[in-house]
Design a protein around this motif. Sequence first.
Motif, PDB file in Angstrom:
ATOM      1  N   LEU A 127     -31.088  17.155  37.418  1.00  8.94           N
ATOM      2  CA  LEU A 127     -30.879  16.903  38.841  1.00  8.94           C
ATOM      3  C   LEU A 127     -30.429  15.454  38.993  1.00  8.94           C
ATOM      4  O   LEU A 127     -31.141  14.524  38.589  1.00  8.94           O
ATOM      5  N   ALA A 128     -29.248  15.260  39.540  1.00  9.69           N
ATOM      6  CA  ALA A 128     -28.666  13.934  39.691  1.00  9.69           C
ATOM      7  C   ALA A 128     -28.335  13.689  41.160  1.00  9.69           C
ATOM      8  O   ALA A 128     -28.154  14.626  41.934  1.00  9.69           O
ATOM      9  N   PHE A 129     -28.231  12.409  41.526  1.00  4.74           N
ATOM     10  CA  PHE A 129     -27.954  12.049  42.914  1.00  4.74           C
ATOM     11  C   PHE A 129     -26.558  11.449  43.090  1.00  4.74           C
ATOM     12  O   PHE A 129     -26.225  10.939  44.155  1.00  4.74           O
ATOM     13  N   PHE A 130     -25.741  11.526  42.038  1.00  4.38           N
ATOM     14  CA  PHE A 130     -24.383  11.007  42.082  1.00  4.38           C
ATOM     15  C   PHE A 130     -23.609  11.777  41.020  1.00  4.38           C
ATOM     16  O   PHE A 130     -24.165  12.115  39.967  1.00  4.38           O
ATOM     17  N   ALA A 131     -22.343  12.089  41.281  1.00  5.05           N
ATOM     18  CA  ALA A 131     -21.548  12.885  40.344  1.00  5.05           C
ATOM     19  C   ALA A 131     -20.253  12.159  39.979  1.00  5.05           C
ATOM     20  O   ALA A 131     -19.153  12.609  40.319  1.00  5.05           O
ATOM     21  N   PRO A 132     -20.349  11.041  39.256  1.00  2.29           N
ATOM     22  CA  PRO A 132     -19.142  10.268  38.927  1.00  2.29           C
ATOM     23  C   PRO A 132     -18.213  10.989  37.954  1.00  2.29           C
ATOM     24  O   PRO A 132     -17.044  10.634  37.853  1.00  2.29           O
ATOM     25  N   TRP A 133     -18.718  12.019  37.250  1.00  9.61           N
ATOM     26  CA  TRP A 133     -17.884  12.779  36.315  1.00  9.61           C
ATOM     27  C   TRP A 133     -16.863  13.610  37.066  1.00  9.61           C
ATOM     28  O   TRP A 133     -15.819  13.967  36.520  1.00  9.61           O
ATOM     29  N   VAL A 134     -17.181  13.932  38.313  1.00  7.93           N
ATOM     30  CA  VAL A 134     -16.275  14.742  39.146  1.00  7.93           C
ATOM     31  C   VAL A 134     -16.147  14.037  40.504  1.00  7.93           C
ATOM     32  O   VAL A 134     -16.742  14.460  41.501  1.00  7.93           O
ATOM     33  N   PRO A 135     -15.378  12.942  40.557  1.00  3.01           N
ATOM     34  CA  PRO A 135     -15.291  12.156  41.800  1.00  3.01           C
ATOM     35  C   PRO A 135     -14.940  12.977  43.028  1.00  3.01           C
ATOM     36  O   PRO A 135     -15.440  12.712  44.127  1.00  3.01           O
ATOM     37  N   GLU A 136     -14.095  14.009  42.839  1.00  4.36           N
ATOM     38  CA  GLU A 136     -13.672  14.817  43.993  1.00  4.36           C
ATOM     39  C   GLU A 136     -14.822  15.627  44.578  1.00  4.36           C
ATOM     40  O   GLU A 136     -14.725  16.113  45.704  1.00  4.36           O
ATOM     41  N   ALA A 137     -15.926  15.759  43.833  1.00  7.32           N
ATOM     42  CA  ALA A 137     -17.090  16.494  44.338  1.00  7.32           C
ATOM     43  C   ALA A 137     -18.045  15.593  45.112  1.00  7.32           C
ATOM     44  O   ALA A 137     -19.007  16.077  45.706  1.00  7.32           O
TER      45      ALA A 137
END
Length: 386
Positions: free
Chosen positions: A274-284
Amino acid sequence: MSEHRWKTAVAAILVAGGLVTGAAAQETIKIGVIQPLTGAASASGNYVANGARIAADEINAKGGVLGKKLELVVEDNKSNPTEAAAVAEKLIVRDKVPVLMGAWGSSFTLAVMPKLMEYKVPMLVETSSSGKITTSGNPYIFRISPPSSVEASAFAPTVDKLGIKKVDFLVVNNDWGRGAADDFGKMFKSKGIEVGLVETMDQAMQDMSAQLAKIKGSDADTLIVTTAVEQLTLVFKQMAALGMHRRVITTGGSQNPDQLIEQAGAAVNGTMHLAFFAPWVPEATPFPDATKSFIAEWKKRGLPFAGVTESFRGHDGIRTIAAAIDKAGKAEPEAIREAFWQVTVDGLNGRIKFTKAGPAGQESGQSIPNVYLIRIEGGKVVLPQI
């Protein structure tokens, strides 16, 4: 020159120097930052501090706040609650900061909170997730990270799709870990999912083989793990050594998946987080352009991509504090505290706006961020379709 005139001249120089020093001190707006720069949680703390520095530099490049540059006064809590309280007092009393950001771990933040009440100085909480932080009646607390209860609620709709029947817990033995086990345990039970073992590990522990051996003998299909990335790396390596194969989900958003891949290798394949940021998929992310810009600056500074999942907290925290100072119109603690209730900030993890939490008349502020479930597959981070 007579001795009297010499003493008078020296006194005048000292007074003038004091005035210059005082004037210089007022040319910036100080923000106290408390993070674990050394000790068990140092990787995460340094990532947060560097994210904060990027935000301050961006704001200062645009002219600062109220015509003054921001000055971050960063202190190391040494991954220790007692030290966290001591440096908070130092920042307030000696450095005279009107606002703080900190203190990463829940135990560290809880230790600082009495100092906020004593000196009436607000603090933005960027990471800590213990429910007690916003329910204990401290009106100087404003949190942008989710409490474990909110994280559990956000995860609840996905639980049904995963087919979980029984869960065990392995959590760090502090307010963060125990709180996560309690809040996630309640959520699972509300869905008719059985809660089995709840094993704890001290923050500095490096050998979790005894706890893992118990869990290996359990019939649970899922293991929930809550701890910082340094210890989590060891857990996955030791699970692989013991030949443990079951679904693992980590909570708390402090697992740095890229760092896990680098340090634990194949042992983390198939794990979920569970993460609070998704830098691997910026468009998400809620604001893709802002995400891309932040990642570009992070890389430009030669910082490891693995740290982005923690650093965004410091970046969002400082930007929120700057917005409150600007709204207050002055860098004074009470004015900033009142202004926190009025600001809305487009953060890297979504819109930051505080709602009231805790007892009436002594409410803390809580903003609700986005929560993502990610999976590590073949040494890469993916957003699974569930």
